[in-house]
Design a protein around this motif. Structure first.
Motif, short mmCIF file in Angstrom:
data_model
loop_
_atom_site.label_atom_id
_atom_site.label_comp_id
_atom_site.label_asym_id
_atom_site.label_seq_id
_atom_site.Cartn_x
_atom_site.Cartn_y
_atom_site.Cartn_z
N LYS A 1 -10.23 -2.65 6.94
CA LYS A 1 -10.94 -3.49 7.91
C LYS A 1 -10.29 -4.87 7.97
N TRP A 2 -9.95 -5.41 6.79
CA TRP A 2 -9.32 -6.74 6.77
C TRP A 2 -8.00 -6.72 7.53
N LEU A 3 -7.21 -5.68 7.35
CA LEU A 3 -5.92 -5.59 8.04
C LEU A 3 -6.13 -5.47 9.55
N GLU A 4 -7.09 -4.66 9.96
CA GLU A 4 -7.40 -4.51 11.38
C GLU A 4 -7.76 -5.86 12.00
N MET A 5 -8.62 -6.61 11.33
CA MET A 5 -9.05 -7.89 11.88
C MET A 5 -7.92 -8.91 11.88
N LEU A 6 -7.08 -8.87 10.86
CA LEU A 6 -5.94 -9.77 10.82
C LEU A 6 -5.01 -9.50 12.01
N LYS A 7 -4.81 -8.23 12.33
CA LYS A 7 -3.96 -7.88 13.47
C LYS A 7 -4.62 -8.26 14.80
N GLU A 8 -5.95 -8.21 14.83
CA GLU A 8 -6.65 -8.59 16.06
C GLU A 8 -6.50 -10.07 16.36
N VAL A 9 -6.65 -10.90 15.33
CA VAL A 9 -6.58 -12.35 15.56
C VAL A 9 -5.14 -12.85 15.58
N ALA A 10 -4.24 -12.10 14.95
CA ALA A 10 -2.83 -12.51 14.90
C ALA A 10 -1.96 -11.28 15.16
N PRO A 11 -1.83 -10.87 16.43
CA PRO A 11 -1.07 -9.65 16.75
C PRO A 11 0.39 -9.69 16.30
N GLY A 12 0.92 -10.89 16.10
CA GLY A 12 2.31 -11.01 15.69
C GLY A 12 2.57 -10.68 14.24
N VAL A 13 1.52 -10.45 13.46
CA VAL A 13 1.70 -10.10 12.05
C VAL A 13 2.30 -8.70 11.94
N SER A 14 3.46 -8.62 11.32
CA SER A 14 4.13 -7.34 11.13
C SER A 14 4.17 -6.92 9.66
N ARG A 15 3.85 -7.87 8.79
CA ARG A 15 3.81 -7.56 7.35
C ARG A 15 2.73 -8.43 6.72
N ALA A 16 1.90 -7.79 5.96
CA ALA A 16 0.79 -8.50 5.31
C ALA A 16 0.95 -8.45 3.80
N VAL A 17 0.61 -9.54 3.17
CA VAL A 17 0.69 -9.63 1.72
C VAL A 17 -0.72 -9.63 1.14
N LEU A 18 -0.95 -8.81 0.15
CA LEU A 18 -2.22 -8.79 -0.58
C LEU A 18 -2.01 -9.62 -1.84
N MET A 19 -2.68 -10.77 -1.92
CA MET A 19 -2.47 -11.67 -3.04
C MET A 19 -3.64 -11.56 -4.01
N PHE A 20 -3.34 -11.41 -5.28
CA PHE A 20 -4.37 -11.18 -6.29
C PHE A 20 -3.83 -11.56 -7.65
N ASN A 21 -4.73 -11.71 -8.61
CA ASN A 21 -4.35 -11.95 -9.99
C ASN A 21 -4.56 -10.65 -10.77
N PRO A 22 -3.51 -10.01 -11.26
CA PRO A 22 -3.67 -8.72 -11.95
C PRO A 22 -4.47 -8.82 -13.25
N ASP A 23 -4.60 -10.03 -13.80
CA ASP A 23 -5.39 -10.19 -15.03
C ASP A 23 -6.89 -10.12 -14.75
N THR A 24 -7.30 -10.65 -13.60
CA THR A 24 -8.73 -10.64 -13.26
C THR A 24 -9.06 -9.58 -12.21
N SER A 25 -8.03 -8.99 -11.61
CA SER A 25 -8.23 -7.94 -10.62
C SER A 25 -7.32 -6.76 -10.94
N PRO A 26 -7.56 -6.10 -12.07
CA PRO A 26 -6.65 -5.04 -12.53
C PRO A 26 -6.66 -3.80 -11.65
N HIS A 27 -7.61 -3.71 -10.72
CA HIS A 27 -7.72 -2.54 -9.87
C HIS A 27 -6.94 -2.69 -8.56
#
Length: 328
Positions: A151-177
């Motif tokens: 859903k997040w990717l869909e909405m990002l593409k809706e508001v910014a159609p020029g996005v061709s690559r998306a980065v998922l940013m997270f901390n692996p120590d607090t978000s190990p999943h």
């Protein structure tokens, strides 16, 4: 026994009954609350929501409950230390915030009941056997299913159609999943033309470096999933997204008022307020294994048109029309 002595004895017993009942009703119960985020306005608002929910159910701090609260500040070591402290106090029930808080409490005890609030996909993370039948000493409230990432990717593409690559940013120590997030993108429709890659960051320096790299290349977008680390450093994420002109989507509505472009996700304070019902039931004798994990019921979409304009983006009218909050 003489009649007068009997009446005196019965009178004393009757007078003692209300006192005994009141003593039972006002028995002090102890709750251990482990917040994975920091002791800031957002963290305090979550704590307040839990306390309000408890008060609505007849539990008032200082009268019949004592709440021991610890803030982990998205520091895995501190969170584990606080979990050990709370377990050593032998509370009647523990409340764990997010994956870091719940994981640390689970490692510290297998007997004290734990209410998690909220946790991404607790079955996938191994906290419960199933949503309907948790098993063990943990139950509580889920935050988002990992399919939410789509859903997040869909909405990002809706508001910014020029996005061709998306980065998922997270901390692996607090978000190990995080790997489950990435796996969910494989099921995305091919019509959504955007590659998704991971950008693990463990401190603010790595966050700044990741943003600088993302901003240098055209077509970049950002997905910031809910996590203790991203909550603690939300202002940094929002500022760097503006500075490097990176379209970004977040999980919490409150970020949009601070300058974030768009957000979609459940209302976290509502989940903390609702979690009080499980604390209440456990204090009254229910077992976590018998309480099914509950899902969010209230999702919110928020858009900041001022930020969109600064990024040169035109938000579709249909998206603005369905938004819960639009900041102009």
């Amino acid at each position: 026994m003489k009649r007068r002595e009997f009446i005196t004895l019965m009178g004393g017993a009757v007078a003692a009954w209300p006192l005994a009942a009141r003593a039972q009703q006002t028995q002090m119960r102890r709750i251990g609350l482990l917040m994975a985020s920091g002791d800031d306005p957002g963290g305090q608002s979550r704590v307040t929501a839990l306390k309000q929910g408890l008060q609505d159910l007849g539990w008032t701090e200082g009268r019949n409950i004592q709440i021991e609260t610890r803030f982990g500040g998205a520091d895995a070591g501190r969170i584990r230390a606080h979990a050990a402290e709370l377990v050593a106090l032998a509370p009647d029930v523990l409340v764990g915030h997010g994956t870091p808080g719940t994981r640390a409490l689970r490692q510290a005890t297998s007997s004290i009941p734990i209410v998690m609030v909220p946790v991404n996909d607790p079955v996938e993370q191994g906290f419960v056997s199933s949503l309907a039948h948790p098993g063990g000493n943990i139950t509580g409230f889920a935050l988002v299913d990992f399919q939410m990432v789509g859903k997040w990717l869909e909405m990002l593409k809706e508001v910014a159609p020029g996005v061709s690559r998306a980065v998922l940013m997270f901390n692996p120590d607090t978000s190990p999943h995080y790997y489950v997030y990435l796996r969910s993108f494989e099921a995305m429709p091919r019509s959504i033309a955007a590659d998704v890659t991971a950008a693990p960051v463990r401190d603010t320096t790595e966050v700044e470096e990741a943003f600088a790299k993302l901003g240098r290349e055209p077509g970049g977008g950002l997905i910031v999933p809910p996590d203790a680390f991203t909550i603690v450093h939300q202002h940094l994420f929002i500022r760097l997204a503006q500075q490097h002109r990176v379209p970004a989507v977040y999980g919490f509505r409150a970020y949009v008022a601070q300058g974030a472009l768009i957000s979609y996700g459940p209302e976290p304070y509502d989940l903390f307020r609702r979690s009080a019902s499980y604390v209440d039931r456990i204090l009254k004798g229910a077992k976590p294994a018998d309480l099914p994990v509950q899902q969010p019921t209230k999702f919110e979409l928020a858009i900041n048109l001022k930020t969109a304009k600064a990024l040169g983006l035109q938000i579709p009218g249909k998206l603005v029309a369905i938004a819960d909050e639009v900041i102009e």
